[in-house]
Design an enzyme around this catalytic site. Structure first.
Site, mmCIF file in Angstrom:
data_model
loop_
_atom_site.group_PDB
_atom_site.id
_atom_site.type_symbol
_atom_site.label_atom_id
_atom_site.label_comp_id
_atom_site.label_asym_id
_atom_site.label_seq_id
_atom_site.Cartn_x
_atom_site.Cartn_y
_atom_site.Cartn_z
ATOM 1 N N ASP A 71 0.864 -1.181 0.000
ATOM 2 C CA ASP A 71 0.000 0.000 0.000
ATOM 3 C C ASP A 71 0.902 1.233 0.000
ATOM 4 O O ASP A 71 1.944 1.236 0.656
ATOM 5 C CB ASP A 71 -0.923 0.000 1.235
ATOM 6 C CG ASP A 71 -2.174 0.835 0.989
ATOM 7 O OD1 ASP A 71 -2.598 0.976 -0.179
ATOM 8 O OD2 ASP A 71 -2.734 1.365 1.967
ATOM 9 N N THR A 72 0.479 2.241 -0.757
ATOM 10 C CA THR A 72 1.304 3.451 -0.919
ATOM 11 C C THR A 72 0.460 4.691 -0.693
ATOM 12 O O THR A 72 -0.735 4.701 -1.008
ATOM 13 C CB THR A 72 1.880 3.506 -2.357
ATOM 14 O OG1 THR A 72 2.758 2.410 -2.544
ATOM 15 C CG2 THR A 72 2.652 4.792 -2.612
ATOM 16 N N PHE A 154 2.441 7.672 -13.160
ATOM 17 C CA PHE A 154 0.991 7.637 -12.910
ATOM 18 C C PHE A 154 0.710 8.408 -11.619
ATOM 19 O O PHE A 154 1.636 8.920 -10.964
ATOM 20 C CB PHE A 154 0.506 6.187 -12.791
ATOM 21 C CG PHE A 154 1.000 5.495 -11.548
ATOM 22 C CD1 PHE A 154 2.300 5.011 -11.489
ATOM 23 C CD2 PHE A 154 0.187 5.345 -10.423
ATOM 24 C CE1 PHE A 154 2.774 4.392 -10.343
ATOM 25 C CE2 PHE A 154 0.661 4.729 -9.270
ATOM 26 C CZ PHE A 154 1.959 4.252 -9.247
ATOM 27 N N ASP A 157 2.559 11.558 -9.804
ATOM 28 C CA ASP A 157 3.895 11.791 -10.380
ATOM 29 C C ASP A 157 4.065 13.184 -11.008
ATOM 30 O O ASP A 157 5.139 13.791 -10.849
ATOM 31 C CB ASP A 157 4.240 10.712 -11.417
ATOM 32 C CG ASP A 157 4.695 9.413 -10.771
ATOM 33 O OD1 ASP A 157 4.929 9.412 -9.547
ATOM 34 O OD2 ASP A 157 4.812 8.405 -11.482
ATOM 35 N N LYS A 177 13.245 6.919 -11.883
ATOM 36 C CA LYS A 177 12.266 6.932 -10.788
ATOM 37 C C LYS A 177 12.460 5.722 -9.867
ATOM 38 O O LYS A 177 12.531 5.878 -8.644
ATOM 39 C CB LYS A 177 10.828 6.961 -11.342
ATOM 40 C CG LYS A 177 9.792 7.014 -10.231
ATOM 41 C CD LYS A 177 8.350 6.945 -10.703
ATOM 42 C CE LYS A 177 7.444 6.632 -9.516
ATOM 43 N NZ LYS A 177 6.066 6.340 -9.885
HETATM 44 P P1 IMP Z 1 -1.368 1.904 -4.316
HETATM 45 O O1 IMP Z 1 -1.460 1.544 -2.873
HETATM 46 O O2 IMP Z 1 -0.080 1.500 -4.957
HETATM 47 O O3 IMP Z 1 -2.556 1.456 -5.091
HETATM 48 O O4 IMP Z 1 -1.367 3.507 -4.361
HETATM 49 C C1 IMP Z 1 -2.475 4.292 -3.924
HETATM 50 C C2 IMP Z 1 -2.510 5.588 -4.690
HETATM 51 O O5 IMP Z 1 -1.326 6.346 -4.416
HETATM 52 C C3 IMP Z 1 -2.548 5.431 -6.209
HETATM 53 O O6 IMP Z 1 -3.864 5.351 -6.672
HETATM 54 C C4 IMP Z 1 -1.860 6.689 -6.690
HETATM 55 O O7 IMP Z 1 -2.770 7.745 -6.767
HETATM 56 C C5 IMP Z 1 -0.872 6.990 -5.585
HETATM 57 N N1 IMP Z 1 0.475 6.468 -5.910
HETATM 58 C C6 IMP Z 1 1.021 5.295 -5.498
HETATM 59 N N2 IMP Z 1 2.281 5.146 -5.945
HETATM 60 C C7 IMP Z 1 2.542 6.267 -6.659
HETATM 61 C C8 IMP Z 1 3.686 6.702 -7.386
HETATM 62 O O8 IMP Z 1 4.738 6.034 -7.481
HETATM 63 N N3 IMP Z 1 3.568 7.900 -7.986
HETATM 64 C C9 IMP Z 1 2.448 8.664 -7.922
HETATM 65 N N4 IMP Z 1 1.353 8.296 -7.282
HETATM 66 C C10 IMP Z 1 1.396 7.100 -6.651
#
Ligand code: IMP
Length: 199
Positions: A71-72, A154, A157, A177
């Site tokens: 998760d990010t 995406f 970014d 990146k």
């Molecule tokens: P996920 O947990 O990887 O699905 O990330 C959740 C949300 O964080 C995504 O829908 C993006 O909007 C944003 N996000 C995650 N990783 C990145 C990245 O490397 N660059 C830009 N936005 C990111």
């Protein structure tokens, strides 16, 4: 050979993880490939750790093998850490990347250059064959630009300028990146976890 199941179906994430784990005797598959594509959990935790753990546990309970979930989030200081754990849906349930970016720029229109610090954080949870969990974290510090620029990548970014750079993530190549990003760092941390698990 041990099977490793990824909770994400995102082809870029799968490729990065495969590269890092290529030295190990593991077979890497996504949950979609083994027929668990419909297994969804509600990402309603208070932290990235909660959500990644929830996804990993659900997958571990339904499959056999080592599982990986991530998760990010983007944490902006002047917005008290928002969008944070809500990064995917910051501007609403069906918000596009463009909608989310527009909202951040709008909320930060009166914030000066010195106060635009932000960071991305990725949490990757691995659950091993015995059910023990392991966590890898990756952080990338930077700041939020005054306008959107760049076409690569995406999500946020086009808004995010990593520390030490004058361009946004969306203006860097994938290679550039990955070498400094939150996700790249968290993925590289898997190497020592797998050394430990497969010892
Ligand atoms: P996920 O947990 O990887 O699905 O990330 C959740 C949300 O964080 C995504 O829908 C993006 O909007 C944003 N996000 C995650 N990783 C990145 C990245 O490397 N660059 C830009 N936005 C990111």
């Amino acid at each position: 050979m041990v099977r490793v199941i990824l909770s994400s179906g995102n082809t870029n994430k799968i490729k990065e993880i495969k590269e890092i784990l290529s030295a190990f005797d593991v077979e890497i598959v996504s949950k979609d490939e083994i027929g668990f594509g419909t297994l969804e959990v509600q990402e309603d935790g208070d932290t990235l750790e909660d959500n990644a753990m929830k996804k990993a546990k659900e997958l571990w309970n339904h499959t056999g093998g080592i599982v990986i979930a991530d998760d990010t989030g983007l944490f902006v200081k002047s917005l008290d850490g928002s969008p944070g754990v809500h990064s995917a849906r910051y501007a609403g349930e069906n918000a596009s990347y463009a909608d989310n970016n527009k909202l951040i720029l709008e909320e930060m229109k009166n914030i000066n250059k010195e106060n635009r610090e932000a960071y991305f954080k990725t949490i990757i949870v691995v659950i091993d064959l015995q059910g023990k969990s392991h966590i890898s974290e990756g952080i990338c510090k930077g700041e939020i630009a005054f306008s959107s620029s760049g076409k690569n990548g995406f999500g946020y970014d086009p808004l995010f300028i990593p520390e030490g750079f004058s361009n946004t993530f969306a203006e860097l190549t994938d290679y550039e990146k990955n070498s400094i990003s939150h996700r790249g760092r968290a993925v590289r941390g898997l190497e020592s976890i797998f050394k430990d698990i497969l010892r």
